[in-house]
Design a protein around this motif. Structure first.
Motif, PDB file in Angstrom:
ATOM      1  N   GLY A  30       0.805  -1.211   0.000  1.00 14.26           N
ATOM      2  CA  GLY A  30       0.000   0.000   0.000  1.00 14.26           C
ATOM      3  C   GLY A  30       0.837   1.259   0.000  1.00 14.26           C
ATOM      4  O   GLY A  30       0.367   2.316  -0.400  1.00 14.26           O
ATOM      5  N   TYR A  31       2.110   1.137   0.452  1.00 15.09           N
ATOM      6  CA  TYR A  31       3.015   2.285   0.377  1.00 15.09           C
ATOM      7  C   TYR A  31       3.442   2.479  -1.085  1.00 15.09           C
ATOM      8  O   TYR A  31       3.733   1.498  -1.778  1.00 15.09           O
ATOM      9  N   PRO A  32       3.523   3.705  -1.589  1.00 10.45           N
ATOM     10  CA  PRO A  32       4.044   3.927  -2.943  1.00 10.45           C
ATOM     11  C   PRO A  32       5.487   3.461  -3.036  1.00 10.45           C
ATOM     12  O   PRO A  32       6.257   3.577  -2.077  1.00 10.45           O
ATOM     13  N   ARG A  33       5.861   2.926  -4.188  1.00  8.73           N
ATOM     14  CA  ARG A  33       7.232   2.440  -4.357  1.00  8.73           C
ATOM     15  C   ARG A  33       8.255   3.555  -4.163  1.00  8.73           C
ATOM     16  O   ARG A  33       9.371   3.331  -3.698  1.00  8.73           O
ATOM     17  N   GLU A  34       7.853   4.770  -4.568  1.00  5.96           N
ATOM     18  CA  GLU A  34       8.783   5.887  -4.424  1.00  5.96           C
ATOM     19  C   GLU A  34       9.082   6.176  -2.944  1.00  5.96           C
ATOM     20  O   GLU A  34      10.161   6.675  -2.602  1.00  5.96           O
ATOM     21  N   GLU A  35       8.130   5.882  -2.048  1.00  8.68           N
ATOM     22  CA  GLU A  35       8.378   6.045  -0.620  1.00  8.68           C
ATOM     23  C   GLU A  35       9.451   5.063  -0.156  1.00  8.68           C
ATOM     24  O   GLU A  35      10.258   5.362   0.731  1.00  8.68           O
ATOM     25  N   GLY A  36       9.469   3.871  -0.771  1.00  6.40           N
ATOM     26  CA  GLY A  36      10.521   2.908  -0.468  1.00  6.40           C
ATOM     27  C   GLY A  36      11.890   3.453  -0.824  1.00  6.40           C
ATOM     28  O   GLY A  36      12.872   3.226  -0.101  1.00  6.40           O
ATOM     29  N   ASP A  37      11.986   4.185  -1.949  1.00  6.36           N
ATOM     30  CA  ASP A  37      13.250   4.830  -2.321  1.00  6.36           C
ATOM     31  C   ASP A  37      13.699   5.801  -1.234  1.00  6.36           C
ATOM     32  O   ASP A  37      14.887   5.867  -0.890  1.00  6.36           O
ATOM     33  N   PHE A  38      12.745   6.565  -0.705  1.00  5.78           N
ATOM     34  CA  PHE A  38      13.095   7.544   0.330  1.00  5.78           C
ATOM     35  C   PHE A  38      13.611   6.855   1.587  1.00  5.78           C
ATOM     36  O   PHE A  38      14.649   7.242   2.146  1.00  5.78           O
ATOM     37  N   PHE A  39      12.917   5.809   2.053  1.00 11.93           N
ATOM     38  CA  PHE A  39      13.348   5.100   3.263  1.00 11.93           C
ATOM     39  C   PHE A  39      14.703   4.424   3.054  1.00 11.93           C
ATOM     40  O   PHE A  39      15.547   4.403   3.960  1.00 11.93           O
ATOM     41  N   TRP A  40      14.915   3.851   1.866  1.00 13.69           N
ATOM     42  CA  TRP A  40      16.194   3.191   1.594  1.00 13.69           C
ATOM     43  C   TRP A  40      17.330   4.220   1.568  1.00 13.69           C
ATOM     44  O   TRP A  40      18.412   3.984   2.109  1.00 13.69           O
ATOM     45  N   GLY A  41      17.078   5.366   0.948  1.00  5.17           N
ATOM     46  CA  GLY A  41      18.082   6.422   0.962  1.00  5.17           C
ATOM     47  C   GLY A  41      18.402   6.875   2.369  1.00  5.17           C
ATOM     48  O   GLY A  41      19.562   7.166   2.702  1.00  5.17           O
ATOM     49  N   LEU A  42      17.388   6.927   3.230  1.00 11.56           N
ATOM     50  CA  LEU A  42      17.597   7.302   4.626  1.00 11.56           C
ATOM     51  C   LEU A  42      18.465   6.272   5.340  1.00 11.56           C
ATOM     52  O   LEU A  42      19.344   6.620   6.143  1.00 11.56           O
ATOM     53  N   ASN A  43      18.239   4.985   5.071  1.00 12.08           N
ATOM     54  CA  ASN A  43      19.078   3.914   5.634  1.00 12.08           C
ATOM     55  C   ASN A  43      20.551   4.164   5.346  1.00 12.08           C
ATOM     56  O   ASN A  43      21.410   4.141   6.239  1.00 12.08           O
ATOM     57  N   VAL A  44      20.842   4.352   4.066  1.00 15.10           N
ATOM     58  CA  VAL A  44      22.231   4.529   3.644  1.00 15.10           C
ATOM     59  C   VAL A  44      22.816   5.800   4.242  1.00 15.10           C
ATOM     60  O   VAL A  44      23.939   5.813   4.756  1.00 15.10           O
ATOM     61  N   SER A  45      22.047   6.879   4.208  1.00 17.80           N
ATOM     62  CA  SER A  45      22.550   8.177   4.657  1.00 17.80           C
ATOM     63  C   SER A  45      22.860   8.192   6.147  1.00 17.80           C
ATOM     64  O   SER A  45      23.898   8.723   6.575  1.00 17.80           O
ATOM     65  N   LEU A  46      21.999   7.619   6.972  1.00 16.99           N
ATOM     66  CA  LEU A  46      22.224   7.627   8.418  1.00 16.99           C
ATOM     67  C   LEU A  46      23.471   6.825   8.793  1.00 16.99           C
ATOM     68  O   LEU A  46      24.255   7.242   9.651  1.00 16.99           O
ATOM     69  N   SER A  47      23.669   5.684   8.143  1.00 18.75           N
ATOM     70  CA  SER A  47      24.847   4.873   8.453  1.00 18.75           C
ATOM     71  C   SER A  47      26.118   5.584   8.013  1.00 18.75           C
ATOM     72  O   SER A  47      27.143   5.567   8.716  1.00 18.75           O
ATOM     73  N   MET A  48      26.071   6.250   6.859  1.00 20.28           N
ATOM     74  CA  MET A  48      27.243   6.978   6.386  1.00 20.28           C
ATOM     75  C   MET A  48      27.552   8.166   7.292  1.00 20.28           C
ATOM     76  O   MET A  48      28.720   8.526   7.483  1.00 20.28           O
ATOM     77  N   LEU A  49      26.531   8.795   7.848  1.00 13.73           N
ATOM     78  CA  LEU A  49      26.748   9.931   8.734  1.00 13.73           C
ATOM     79  C   LEU A  49      27.585   9.529   9.945  1.00 13.73           C
ATOM     80  O   LEU A  49      28.528  10.227  10.327  1.00 13.73           O
ATOM     81  N   PHE A  50      27.253   8.398  10.550  1.00 12.60           N
ATOM     82  CA  PHE A  50      28.004   7.940  11.724  1.00 12.60           C
ATOM     83  C   PHE A  50      29.457   7.664  11.368  1.00 12.60           C
ATOM     84  O   PHE A  50      30.382   8.089  12.086  1.00 12.60           O
ATOM     85  N   VAL A  51      29.692   6.967  10.255  1.00 15.16           N
ATOM     86  CA  VAL A  51      31.061   6.646   9.857  1.00 15.16           C
ATOM     87  C   VAL A  51      31.837   7.918   9.531  1.00 15.16           C
ATOM     88  O   VAL A  51      33.010   8.068   9.907  1.00 15.16           O
ATOM     89  N   ALA A  52      31.184   8.854   8.870  1.00 20.52           N
ATOM     90  CA  ALA A  52      31.852  10.103   8.503  1.00 20.52           C
ATOM     91  C   ALA A  52      32.312  10.869   9.736  1.00 20.52           C
ATOM     92  O   ALA A  52      33.411  11.437   9.756  1.00 20.52           O
ATOM     93  N   LEU A  53      31.482  10.892  10.773  1.00 24.14           N
ATOM     94  CA  LEU A  53      31.819  11.652  11.974  1.00 24.14           C
ATOM     95  C   LEU A  53      32.887  10.965  12.824  1.00 24.14           C
ATOM     96  O   LEU A  53      33.677  11.628  13.495  1.00 24.14           O
ATOM     97  N   SER A  54      32.917   9.643  12.802  1.00 22.47           N
ATOM     98  CA  SER A  54      33.819   8.921  13.702  1.00 22.47           C
ATOM     99  C   SER A  54      35.150   8.527  13.074  1.00 22.47           C
ATOM    100  O   SER A  54      36.142   8.334  13.783  1.00 22.47           O
TER     101      SER A  54
END
Length: 412
Positions: A30-54
């Protein structure tokens, strides 16, 4: 063997399969596929943020304490454990599905920082391009091997009766990473000599002071800074393509799960060949020129992918991209190694991690947002091309010989 071992994660989890499982199974119907793109991008971005800072601080601590191998082992085991825990992620488990992936990706990306820092210790200025290329080529064969192992489990797609097999594929990836990283954990030698921190200081404080010294001396590494700015932009695009290529093939060109896996298997072969051959090119014409060639290839790939209408056309485009993906990253690793004084190798690769991981925060968010707002992944692909163009322009300002000279002077 570590390149062979860890590539199973980025190939199967990030690029080929978990991205599809997350969008098709974890995200409720029921979620639009494009919303899945947004959540997946958020997954990648949050993990990269931690590595970038540390990464810069941890890299400085590792160089000071002579403990790159300990950090490599810690991050690798974190990736392995949380990859295995993906087995328990099922339909509607958005938070666990995001959390386990983010922690696994932090382990994967963090481990790369300390693994790359060994490159200046095991190579010379004459063979650093070939050594780096060999590693990337071996890595793609590792990803290929793991894809072949999980193919029987995932070929049935996301039908209810095959979901258990899909989840078992994540366990296979975790075991593959563990088994083939053991030779590195057991036999790789830490050549750096630990330095006792000043009286009353911990390794953490000493690491901060070491990092401060690098900032203070940064004028000696101007070419490194110029390169990192270019790298920030073009790596942004590469990281985004890795994260969304399978989703684009499935959603826009209607590839099945099996077709996606087979395509990525073939791309791993072309990527391995590209990384191997371009490694020789680095040693012949230099890393900067080699990266420039690969970026021109990437620009052509983005433009043609925007216009692709058939699976056959995308097969051709994807394999051209395959020759560029390993070679551009391998040549970049070689240039960082050439610009790094050996005693600051982990620290400098920490700087590279900052640029690479911060850029990997922006790219997936840009792709996911453009796809979500426009409802069209083609526009999202085209938006990524601007990062390649600007990165190529900035790269031309880097003086490779001056960067190498500065690193060698710092070692004296």
């Amino acid at each position: 063997m570590y390149d062979f071992a860890n590539s199973c994660f980025t190939t199967v989890i990030v690029t080929a399969f978990y991205v599809l499982y997350f969008k098709e199974v974890v995200i409720p119907r029921g979620y639009p596929r494009e919303e899945g793109d947004f959540f997946w991008g958020l997954n990648v971005s949050l993990s990269m943020l931690f590595v970038a800072l540390s990464s810069p601080i941890l890299g400085a601590v590792a160089d000071y304490s002579g403990s790159k191998k300990k950090f490599l082992r810690f991050y690798s085991l974190q990736c392995i454990i949380f990859t295995g825990l993906l087995f328990f992620v099922q339909e509607g488990d958005i938070i666990p599905g995001m959390l386990f992936f983010i922690l696994a990706n932090i382990g994967f990306e963090g481990g790369i920082v300390f693994y790359n820092a060994f490159l200046p210790e095991i190579s010379t200025s004459e063979n650093i391009g070939r050594i780096s290329g060999y590693g990337w080529a071996l890595g793609y064969f590792g990803g290929l091997t793991c894809l072949l192992l999980v193919l029987p489990l995932v070929s049935g797609g996301f039908t209810p009766e095959n979901l258990l097999n899909c989840r078992l594929s994540f366990v296979v990836v975790a075991l593959f990473f563990l088994i083939f990283s053991l030779p590195t954990f057991l036999f790789l030698k830490e050549r750096a000599v630990p330095k006792a921190p000043p009286a009353g200081q911990s390794y953490i404080r000493a690491g901060f002071l070491m990092l401060y010294d690098t900032f203070r001396e940064i004028k000696r590494y101007r070419e490194l800074l110029k390169f990192l700015l270019a790298f920030f932009l073009y790596n942004d695009a590469i990281a985004t393509i890795i994260a969304f290529s399978a989703a684009f093939a499935q959603d826009t060109l209607h590839f099945t799960v099996r077709e996606n896996i087979i395509l990525i298997i073939v791309i791993n072969i072309t990527a391995a060949i590209g990384a191997f051959l371009f490694g020789f090119l680095v040693d012949r014409i230099g890393a900067k020129r080699t990266i420039s060639v690969t970026l021109l290839i990437w620009i052509v790939v983005v433009i043609t992918a925007y216009f692709a209408q058939t699976k056959a056309a995308f097969w051709i485009i994807a394999n051209i991209a395959g020759t560029a993906i390993g070679s551009s990253q391998s040549a970049s690793r070689s240039l960082i190694g050439s610009f790094s004084p050996k005693e600051k190798s982990a620290e400098f690769f920490g700087f590279e991690a900052v640029c690479g991981r911060f850029s990997a925060i922006i790219g997936p968010l840009v792709f996911g947002t453009v796809s979500s707002l426009t409802g069209n992944q083609r526009y999202a692909v085209l938006s990524i091309g601007f990062f390649f163009v600007i990165g190529l322009i900035l790269l031309q300002r880097v003086n490779e010989q001056e960067g190498i000279k500065a690193a060698r002077l710092a070692e004296q």
